[in-house]
Design an enzyme around this catalytic site. Structure first.
Site, short mmCIF file in Angstrom:
data_model
loop_
_atom_site.label_atom_id
_atom_site.label_comp_id
_atom_site.label_asym_id
_atom_site.label_seq_id
_atom_site.Cartn_x
_atom_site.Cartn_y
_atom_site.Cartn_z
N LYS A 216 45.42 37.26 -4.98
CA LYS A 216 45.60 38.86 -4.86
C LYS A 216 46.64 39.37 -5.49
O LYS A 216 47.54 38.60 -5.65
CB LYS A 216 45.24 39.35 -3.49
CG LYS A 216 43.88 39.00 -2.79
CD LYS A 216 42.87 40.14 -3.12
CE LYS A 216 41.35 39.65 -2.77
NZ LYS A 216 41.03 40.24 -1.49
N ARG A 252 39.24 33.08 2.90
CA ARG A 252 38.36 33.13 1.78
C ARG A 252 39.29 32.72 0.42
O ARG A 252 40.08 33.91 0.20
CB ARG A 252 37.95 34.54 1.67
CG ARG A 252 36.88 34.79 0.42
CD ARG A 252 36.40 36.07 0.38
NE ARG A 252 35.30 36.17 -0.59
CZ ARG A 252 35.61 36.56 -1.84
NH1 ARG A 252 36.98 36.81 -2.15
NH2 ARG A 252 34.63 36.65 -2.81
C1 9MG Z 1 34.23 39.90 -2.13
N1 9MG Z 1 35.69 39.82 -1.61
C2 9MG Z 1 37.07 40.12 -2.32
N2 9MG Z 1 38.04 39.93 -1.61
C3 9MG Z 1 37.71 39.96 -0.51
C4 9MG Z 1 38.28 40.01 0.70
O1 9MG Z 1 39.39 39.92 0.74
N3 9MG Z 1 37.56 39.95 1.89
C5 9MG Z 1 36.29 39.77 1.93
N4 9MG Z 1 35.46 39.70 2.93
N5 9MG Z 1 35.29 39.61 0.74
C6 9MG Z 1 35.98 39.85 -0.40
#
Ligand code: 9MG
Length: 271
Positions: A216, A252
């Site tokens: 991020k 994720r």
């Molecule tokens: C699709 N997507 C992109 N970033 C995300 C995040 O931080 N959490 C979730 N649940 N989906 C995400």
């Protein structure tokens, strides 16, 4: 009947990101061809991902949406080839979720927390799928336009509590739902770090917490580049371990092997 989500994904569980898009957060384009996406998904499972999150619509800051037809055109050829791979579908659209669930997806990752499509709750409820409800301020196109909060963590917690009640009232059992504070979705760098530090308050809501910190932009910006649009692996791992320490359950991530290793070490430390 599926087991409760915390039994299906014991912490720490790693979810691999498979963006079938030309323009996502940080891997824009690498999995846009179905055969590349399928190969990535298999590789991630070999590296220890318990599930892969397949998405056909970019949610990076500034991105515009795509139609259901386009989203289906992107994800269906991938889902059709993922027999045997545990799949989450990253979508806010009922039509896309329905098709993905028919093709074997077991989790719906909805970044709008059931606010995007009035029919999605019923699709999830009737399918028995797991659901991730994520916090987002605004929409991807505009969400980074000066987001302001009195108390970011309290506001995210109260939003997630309200969306959890909404989902349960719509017939989705609580034991199938996880929550996500939505790092980077309508939050400044400072707000993202405040939220990470106080992640325990989101965990205290009583549902497993999924976090998406991998690559991020806040991670690149805290390292000194005010224009960063992505963050490095080293910073992603540090953030994931910090989130784990505060109780996060599902991670994720783009770099599966490295996260599995870092989180395995973190989980081996007695506390
Ligand atoms: C699709 N997507 C992109 N970033 C995300 C995040 O931080 N959490 C979730 N649940 N989906 C995400």
């Amino acid at each position: 009947m599926r087991p409760p989500i915390e039994e299906r994904f014991p912490r720490p569980a790693v979810m691999g990101v498979v963006n079938v898009t030309p323009d996502s957060f940080s891997d824009g384009g690498v999995n846009f061809r179905p055969e590349d996406a399928v190969a990535s998904a298999h590789g991630m499972v070999e590296e220890g991902a318990v599930i892969v999150d397949v998405g056909g619509e970019s949610t990076r800051p500034g991105s515009a949406g795509v139609s259901a037809e386009e989203e289906l055109r992107r994800v269906v050829p991938v889902l059709e080839e993922l027999d045997g791979v545990p799949v989450s579908i990253d979508t806010a659209k009922a039509e896309v979720a329905r098709r993905a669930l028919d093709l074997g997806a077991e989790l719906v990752n909805d970044v709008t927390a059931l606010r995007g499509d009035p029919e999605l709750a019923e699709v999830v409820a009737s399918s028995g799928a797991y659901l991730c409800l994520m916090h987002m301020r605004g929409e991807p196109r505009t969400m980074q336009n000066d987001p302001t909060y009195e108390d970011v963590t309290a506001e995210v917690a109260s939003f997630l509590e309200e969306r959890l009640r909404f989902a349960v009232d719509a017939g989705i059992p609580e034991e199938r739902i996880c929550l996500d504070p939505g790092f980077g979705f309508g939050k400044t760098v400072e707000q993202n770090f405040e939220l990470l530090g106080r992640l325990g308050e989101i965990v205290a809501l009583g549902r497993p917490v999924l976090v998406g910190l991998s690559r991020k932009r806040s991670l690149g910006r805290i390292l000194g580049d005010p224009e960063a649009t992505t963050g490095p692996l080293s910073a992603s791992l540090a953030a994931a371990v910090e989130a784990y320490e505060r109780g996060a359950a599902i991670f994720r991530v783009h770099d599966v092997r490295e996260h599995v290793e870092a989180l395995t070490v973190a989980a081996a430390v007695p506390r």
